[in-house]
Scaffold this motif. Structure first.
Motif, short mmCIF file in Angstrom:
data_model
loop_
_atom_site.label_atom_id
_atom_site.label_comp_id
_atom_site.label_asym_id
_atom_site.label_seq_id
_atom_site.Cartn_x
_atom_site.Cartn_y
_atom_site.Cartn_z
N GLY A 1 43.45 28.09 9.64
CA GLY A 1 43.15 28.93 8.49
C GLY A 1 43.88 30.26 8.50
O GLY A 1 43.88 30.97 7.50
N GLY A 2 44.49 30.60 9.62
CA GLY A 2 45.20 31.85 9.76
C GLY A 2 46.62 31.79 9.22
O GLY A 2 47.03 30.79 8.62
N SER A 3 47.35 32.87 9.47
CA SER A 3 48.71 32.98 8.96
C SER A 3 49.65 33.48 10.04
O SER A 3 49.24 34.20 10.96
CB SER A 3 48.76 33.98 7.78
N LEU A 4 50.89 33.09 9.92
CA LEU A 4 51.99 33.59 10.76
C LEU A 4 53.22 33.71 9.89
O LEU A 4 53.38 32.95 8.93
CB LEU A 4 52.28 32.63 11.92
N ARG A 5 54.10 34.64 10.25
CA ARG A 5 55.39 34.72 9.59
C ARG A 5 56.49 34.57 10.63
O ARG A 5 56.59 35.36 11.57
CB ARG A 5 55.57 36.04 8.84
#
Length: 126
Positions: free
Chosen positions: A15-19
């Motif tokens: 559910g998280g994010s990374l770039r």
């Protein structure tokens, strides 16, 4: 000679994010279409996303469409992959790749890329 260096990988919860970022060194970044691929243990390398030399066209695999966004900054010689709503099945080593803007063939096909980075690990925990 073109060199590609990925960064931004790591461990994230579902559910998280990374770039992810891919820094291009060499001549004329704007002459290259860029792609992101990934490879999970025991699996073949698979297409994730790609962007044309001028950013005018973008491509996504069905598995990431709507969750990942590819972009590029030609002034910074960098391509990005914003990953949101991460899932455990997104766990893989992510590779950046470059192909000449004059290349023919599908953006989805790894042999159509001339240059590859070393990869960055993305791990998504459930």
């Amino acid at each position: 000679q073109v060199q590609l260096v990925e960064s931004g990988g790591g461990l994230e919860q579902a559910g998280g994010s990374l770039r992810l970022s891919c820094a291009f060194s060499g001549r004329y970044f704007s002459n290259y279409g860029m792609g992101w691929f990934r490879q999970a243990p025991g699996k073949e390398r698979e297409f994730v996303s790609a962007i044309s030399w001028n950013g005018g066209s973008t491509y996504y695999s069905d598995s990431v469409k709507g969750r990942f966004t590819i972009s590029r900054d030609n002034a910074k010689n960098t391509v990005y992959l914003q990953m949101s709503s991460l899932k455990p099945e997104d766990t893989a080593v992510y590779y950046c790749a470059a192909r000449s803007r004059y290349s023919s063939g599908s953006y989805y096909y790894p042999p159509n890329y001339a240059y590859w980075g070393q990869g960055t690990q993305v791990t998504v925990s459930s």
